[in-house]
Enzyme design. Sequence first.
Site, PDB file in Angstrom:
ATOM      1  N   SER A  74       0.839  -1.200   0.000  1.00  0.00           N
ATOM      2  CA  SER A  74       0.000   0.000   0.000  1.00  0.00           C
ATOM      3  C   SER A  74       0.879   1.256   0.000  1.00  0.00           C
ATOM      4  CB  SER A  74      -0.956  -0.042   1.192  1.00  0.00           C
ATOM      5  OG  SER A  74      -2.050   0.828   1.007  1.00  0.00           O
TER       6      SER A  74
ATOM      7  N   ASP B  33      -5.887  -4.048  -2.006  1.00  0.00           N
ATOM      8  CA  ASP B  33      -4.791  -3.683  -1.105  1.00  0.00           C
ATOM      9  C   ASP B  33      -4.121  -4.928  -0.511  1.00  0.00           C
ATOM     10  OD1 ASP B  33      -3.447  -2.729   1.453  1.00  0.00           O
ATOM     11  OD2 ASP B  33      -4.212  -0.829   0.697  1.00  0.00           O
TER      12      ASP B  33
END
Length: 347
Positions: free
Chosen positions: A67, A214
Amino acid sequence: MTEGLSDDLTEDGRLVGAADAGRPGPSRLRVNIALQGGGSHGAFAWGVLDRLLEEDDLEIPGVVGTSAGAMNAVMLAAGLASGGHEGARSLLDAFWDRVSHEGAPRFGPATFAMFGPAAAAWAWAAAEVWGRAFSPYQFNPLNYNPLRRILEQLVDFSLLRDGRVKLFLCATNVLTGDLRVFDQTEIGPDHVLASACLPTVFQAVRIGDDYYWDGGYLGNPAIFPVIYNTTCEDVLIIQINPRSITRLPTTPQEIADRVNTISFNSSLQRELRAITFVSGLVEEGVLDATRFKRLNVHMIDAEEELRGLGAQSKFDTDPRFLAELRAIGRRRASEWLARNGALASTP
């Protein structure tokens, strides 16, 4: 025994001694870097990296990120490939400068913080309701992501192929539920965006026939890529999500925030437990030390400062806020360097 790592965790889930591990100071500090995700809180890791890169004798064989950690990891690896330590510092600076000006909508929950905590809480609650009622396939049908333009303009992804730094990014395969780790031989803008794709904000990123969200759901970050693919025995984790809090969450916002941090820390905690277990067996001679690597695990965090920030602050790209997080990161890195060798200079 694994340096800086105990067989047990403290009651609050913190690794015993992980941030305070003494390290026999060699003439050269060689360490892999593992970078957690956490939205704009990634500016803390920016500060840590900025301070570490001031050390001429620092060598980074591998870096893994998820991320926001993936964003930092790419800037670090590309910068090192193009201009060494100073190139990496400059690219990280440029990335966070762009984020502060165009990387996220300025009219959002964090913007309301200037009107007081009540206004910020109201705006965040409204955003939560909106997120449950509508998906990014509805409110963002063109799938606009300002980070794509930043990545494409700042990073020459061909530089990552030279292998000077082994780079790994973590993403979650939406359909299979498996962790996917991309390496520097394939990484482009889509892979970085996949690692940072929050499903309530952006449409899943398609790469080939697969779709990704993610990476924090399954590896925030995963450490095994740098363990298996480098000869370095030291791993430095730059942790963003607080492991412990000081009071019980009671409001819907507080509860959701705590569920988020626990979830995004769980995979890392499990992997660290496994590392501790295997390292103990190696130390005891149960496992062959020529086949199993002895690991020294280190950690730099900002538990006290970051635990007081709500989830809404992860979307705050105000330059002053990012600069504050960067300063905290630099300070924590200086403290770690002072404990881990004679390499630290005046910050």
